[in-house]
Design a protein around this motif. Structure first.
Motif, PDB file in Angstrom:
ATOM      1  N   GLN A 119      15.256   8.341   6.708  1.00  0.00           N
ATOM      2  CA  GLN A 119      14.007   7.597   6.883  1.00  0.00           C
ATOM      3  C   GLN A 119      12.891   8.523   7.335  1.00  0.00           C
ATOM      4  O   GLN A 119      11.757   8.427   6.850  1.00  0.00           O
ATOM      5  N   ASN A 120      13.191   9.434   8.249  1.00  0.00           N
ATOM      6  CA  ASN A 120      12.191  10.396   8.732  1.00  0.00           C
ATOM      7  C   ASN A 120      11.734  11.315   7.603  1.00  0.00           C
ATOM      8  O   ASN A 120      10.548  11.594   7.450  1.00  0.00           O
ATOM      9  N   ALA A 121      12.675  11.790   6.805  1.00  0.00           N
ATOM     10  CA  ALA A 121      12.332  12.670   5.685  1.00  0.00           C
ATOM     11  C   ALA A 121      11.468  11.938   4.667  1.00  0.00           C
ATOM     12  O   ALA A 121      10.526  12.503   4.109  1.00  0.00           O
ATOM     13  N   ARG A 122      11.786  10.673   4.455  1.00  0.00           N
ATOM     14  CA  ARG A 122      11.024   9.881   3.485  1.00  0.00           C
ATOM     15  C   ARG A 122       9.592   9.656   3.978  1.00  0.00           C
ATOM     16  O   ARG A 122       8.651   9.728   3.211  1.00  0.00           O
ATOM     17  N   SER A 123       9.432   9.359   5.277  1.00  0.00           N
ATOM     18  CA  SER A 123       8.089   9.102   5.803  1.00  0.00           C
ATOM     19  C   SER A 123       7.250  10.382   5.832  1.00  0.00           C
ATOM     20  O   SER A 123       6.043  10.322   5.678  1.00  0.00           O
ATOM     21  N   VAL A 124       7.888  11.526   6.023  1.00  0.00           N
ATOM     22  CA  VAL A 124       7.164  12.805   6.032  1.00  0.00           C
ATOM     23  C   VAL A 124       6.707  13.151   4.616  1.00  0.00           C
ATOM     24  O   VAL A 124       5.595  13.663   4.437  1.00  0.00           O
ATOM     25  N   SER A 125       7.523  12.850   3.621  1.00  0.00           N
ATOM     26  CA  SER A 125       7.169  13.225   2.254  1.00  0.00           C
ATOM     27  C   SER A 125       6.244  12.218   1.591  1.00  0.00           C
ATOM     28  O   SER A 125       5.703  12.474   0.532  1.00  0.00           O
TER      29      SER A 125
END
Length: 81
Positions: free
Chosen positions: A74-80
């Motif tokens: 989820q964190n990686a998705r929100s950063v990208s």
């Protein structure tokens, strides 16, 4: 495992319990490592195949490890985004 920005690649998590003595399977990816287009992360959990979801301690450990991976995704998705 390194992340990839290739949209055709998939990252998968494989939960693996203890391999019983005499079990001929020695591949930690259980054959999934041969599938093109996916990266496999193996997480070890206590127990064997039949006890992972039956023994409360094993289930709790599996849930905790999967929860960490979900938060990371989820964190990686929100950063990208």
């Amino acid at each position: 495992m390194q992340s990839t920005s290739d949209p055709r690649r998939s990252r998968e998590t494989l939960a693996s319990g203890k391999v019983l003595e005499g079990d001929p399977r020695t591949d930690p990816y259980l054959g999934w490592g041969e599938v093109p287009g996916i990266d496999i992360e193996v997480i070890e959990v206590p127990g064997v195949h039949r006890s992972i979801l039956r023994e409360e301690e094993h289930t709790r450990t599996l849930a905790e490890k999967l929860s960490v991976r979900l938060r990371l995704a989820q964190n990686a998705r929100s950063v990208s985004a």
